[in-house]
Design a protein around this motif. Structure first.
Motif, PDB file in Angstrom:
ATOM      1  N   ILE A 138      37.904 -38.984  17.735  1.00 57.99           N
ATOM      2  CA  ILE A 138      38.736 -37.964  17.433  1.00 57.99           C
ATOM      3  C   ILE A 138      39.168 -38.035  15.758  1.00 57.99           C
ATOM      4  CG2 ILE A 138      41.364 -36.941  17.594  1.00 57.99           C
ATOM      5  CD1 ILE A 138      41.263 -38.206  20.637  1.00 57.99           C
ATOM      6  N   ASP A 139      38.834 -37.159  15.126  1.00 59.67           N
ATOM      7  CA  ASP A 139      39.291 -36.918  13.758  1.00 59.67           C
ATOM      8  C   ASP A 139      40.699 -36.109  13.726  1.00 59.67           C
ATOM      9  OD1 ASP A 139      38.921 -37.788  10.864  1.00 59.67           O
ATOM     10  OD2 ASP A 139      38.878 -35.526  10.457  1.00 59.67           O
ATOM     11  N   GLY A 140      41.678 -36.668  13.415  1.00 57.83           N
ATOM     12  CA  GLY A 140      43.028 -36.364  13.245  1.00 57.83           C
ATOM     13  C   GLY A 140      43.789 -36.753  14.610  1.00 57.83           C
ATOM     14  N   THR A 141      43.742 -38.112  14.594  1.00 59.65           N
ATOM     15  CA  THR A 141      44.568 -38.416  15.800  1.00 59.65           C
ATOM     16  C   THR A 141      46.064 -38.353  15.657  1.00 59.65           C
ATOM     17  OG1 THR A 141      42.878 -40.273  16.338  1.00 59.65           O
ATOM     18  CG2 THR A 141      45.122 -40.857  17.191  1.00 59.65           C
ATOM     19  N   THR A 142      46.463 -38.242  14.509  1.00 58.34           N
ATOM     20  CA  THR A 142      48.013 -38.215  14.254  1.00 58.34           C
ATOM     21  C   THR A 142      48.307 -36.775  14.790  1.00 58.34           C
ATOM     22  OG1 THR A 142      48.105 -39.675  12.370  1.00 58.34           O
ATOM     23  CG2 THR A 142      49.801 -38.385  12.614  1.00 58.34           C
ATOM     24  N   GLY A 153      45.129 -32.723   7.913  1.00 53.45           N
ATOM     25  CA  GLY A 153      45.084 -33.957   8.648  1.00 53.45           C
ATOM     26  C   GLY A 153      43.853 -34.199   9.420  1.00 53.45           C
ATOM     27  N   SER A 154      42.718 -33.654   9.134  1.00 52.80           N
ATOM     28  CA  SER A 154      41.597 -33.855   9.737  1.00 52.80           C
ATOM     29  C   SER A 154      40.472 -33.745   8.589  1.00 52.80           C
ATOM     30  CB  SER A 154      41.049 -33.072  10.905  1.00 52.80           C
ATOM     31  OG  SER A 154      39.894 -33.057  11.167  1.00 52.80           O
ATOM     32  N   ALA A 155      40.326 -34.815   8.085  1.00 50.03           N
ATOM     33  CA  ALA A 155      38.884 -34.785   7.022  1.00 50.03           C
ATOM     34  C   ALA A 155      37.718 -34.068   7.374  1.00 50.03           C
ATOM     35  CB  ALA A 155      38.451 -36.162   6.356  1.00 50.03           C
ATOM     36  N   LEU A 170      40.805 -39.537  -0.715  1.00 49.24           N
ATOM     37  CA  LEU A 170      40.806 -40.665  -1.043  1.00 49.24           C
ATOM     38  C   LEU A 170      40.505 -41.647   0.200  1.00 49.24           C
ATOM     39  CD1 LEU A 170      42.970 -41.334  -4.178  1.00 49.24           C
ATOM     40  CD2 LEU A 170      40.793 -40.650  -4.174  1.00 49.24           C
ATOM     41  N   GLU A 171      39.983 -42.975   0.037  1.00 53.25           N
ATOM     42  CA  GLU A 171      40.162 -44.161   1.117  1.00 53.25           C
ATOM     43  C   GLU A 171      39.420 -43.597   2.747  1.00 53.25           C
ATOM     44  OE1 GLU A 171      40.076 -47.188   0.544  1.00 53.25           O
ATOM     45  OE2 GLU A 171      40.458 -46.873  -1.536  1.00 53.25           O
ATOM     46  N   LEU A 172      38.539 -42.676   2.574  1.00 52.69           N
ATOM     47  CA  LEU A 172      38.046 -42.506   3.930  1.00 52.69           C
ATOM     48  C   LEU A 172      36.836 -43.222   4.419  1.00 52.69           C
ATOM     49  CD1 LEU A 172      38.258 -38.414   3.334  1.00 52.69           C
ATOM     50  CD2 LEU A 172      39.853 -40.064   4.783  1.00 52.69           C
ATOM     51  N   ASN A 173      36.454 -43.035   5.682  1.00 54.28           N
ATOM     52  CA  ASN A 173      35.333 -44.091   5.877  1.00 54.28           C
ATOM     53  C   ASN A 173      34.125 -43.190   6.542  1.00 54.28           C
ATOM     54  OD1 ASN A 173      36.396 -46.777   6.089  1.00 54.28           O
ATOM     55  ND2 ASN A 173      37.977 -45.904   7.310  1.00 54.28           N
ATOM     56  N   ALA A 174      33.098 -43.706   6.730  1.00 54.08           N
ATOM     57  CA  ALA A 174      31.524 -43.267   6.825  1.00 54.08           C
ATOM     58  C   ALA A 174      31.947 -42.298   8.112  1.00 54.08           C
ATOM     59  CB  ALA A 174      30.593 -44.175   7.200  1.00 54.08           C
TER      60      ALA A 174
END
Ligand code: 2AM
Ligand code: CA
Ligand code: CA
Ligand code: CA
Length: 276
Positions: A94-98, A194-196, A214-218
């Motif tokens: 889930i991208d955008g869990t918040t 809120g969802s990259a 900034l500061e995202l993950n693979a």
């Protein structure tokens, strides 16, 4: 079954589970902080994706967000450990869990397949809208089977761009404010959904002109980066280095506004934006 078909099958199965729980109250756990959430649905969705992929490709490796400990160091180490696998799946259940937790309808499943560290197939699936963004290297990008292209804006003044505020403990949220202060007066407007991954899919589909964060993950970026490129756009880090699965500061645009965005971000950097 192609890698893309496997990815789509896994994403739709996970999406079904996510959709089924979207309206219900969620049991939330904090990861690194109260800004960094995870639910049982994130974990269940990742398991569904793993099972689906490994049933078809038992020898492949999977780098999934919920299989990695919270924090920048653990994320970096996990990526390095996985680089040597010839067949690697990079998964964000889930991208955008918040958003998922709060009922803000902007989240997705992101699954990429990388062959020798190069992303060659990817899907981003929005279970609420039933939108399936797919791409294979050299074959273009699609939304529910129809070809998509990045938008045609030429200038920042006519561009709708998006960004985000990561939850990381490194202060990236505050640092990115410098980027917004720099870019928002120059662009038509700035969004932060809120969802990259979904933002990248929207750049590919021409709904956004560009996106930086900034500061995202693979796992936030792998599938979306391929989508944007296959839709005719450009993907680099915020300093202009071409995308690689290790990139954490991302800039993805329709290509036309890439130089202007890089220039603004470079100026923001002088104010402390983008350390780490
Ligand atoms: P997630 O929902 O999968 O955690 C929002 O700005 C983006 O940042 C989302 O894509 C979100 O992904 C990601 N994100 C959330 N927490 C994060 C953290 N602690 N570090 C880095 N990225 C994070
Ligand atoms: Ca997360
Ligand atoms: Ca994510
Ligand atoms: Ca996630």
């Amino acid at each position: 079954m192609s890698m893309l078909e496997t990815a789509v099958k896994a994403a739709e199965k996970a999406g079904e589970r996510i959709r089924a729980h979207a309206a219900a109250a969620k049991k939330v756990r904090f990861k690194s902080s109260s800004h960094d959430l995870v639910t049982e649905v994130d974990q269940a969705a990742e398991e569904i994706i793993r099972d689906t992929i490994l049933k078809i490709h038992p020898s492949h490796a999977i780098l999934g967000e919920e299989g990695v400990e919270a924090g920048v160091e653990a994320s970096r180490a996990a990526l390095e450990e996985h680089r040597s696998f010839e067949d690697l799946w990079i998964v964000d259940p889930i991208d955008g869990t918040t958003n998922f937790v709060h009922g803000f309808p902007m989240f997705c499943v992101s699954i990429a397949y990388a062959r020798r560290q190069e992303v060659v197939a990817g899907v981003i699936y929005d279970p609420l809208r039933d939108e399936r963004f797919t791409a294979e290297k050299g074959k273009g990008a699609f939304l529910n089977g129809e070809p998509i292209r990045v938008s045609g804006e030429e200038r920042l003044e006519e561009s709708l761009v998006a960004t985000g505020f990561p939850a990381g403990a490194g202060g990236a949220r505050q640092r990115n404010v410098e980027g917004i202060l720099k870019l928002s007066p120059r662009c038509r407007n700035v969004r932060a959904g809120g969802s990259a991954a979904l933002h990248l899919a929207y750049v590919a589909a021409g709904r956004l002109t560009g996106f930086w964060e900034l500061e995202l993950n693979a796992w936030d970026l792998a599938a979306g980066s391929l989508l944007v490129r296959e839709a005719g756009g450009e993907v680099t880090d915020t300093a202009g280095t071409p995308y690689d699965i290790g990139v954490r500061h991302i800039l993805a645009t329709n290509g036309n506004i890439h130089p202007a965005m890089l220039k603004e971000l470079k100026e923001a950097r002088a104010t402390g934006f983008e350390a780490q």
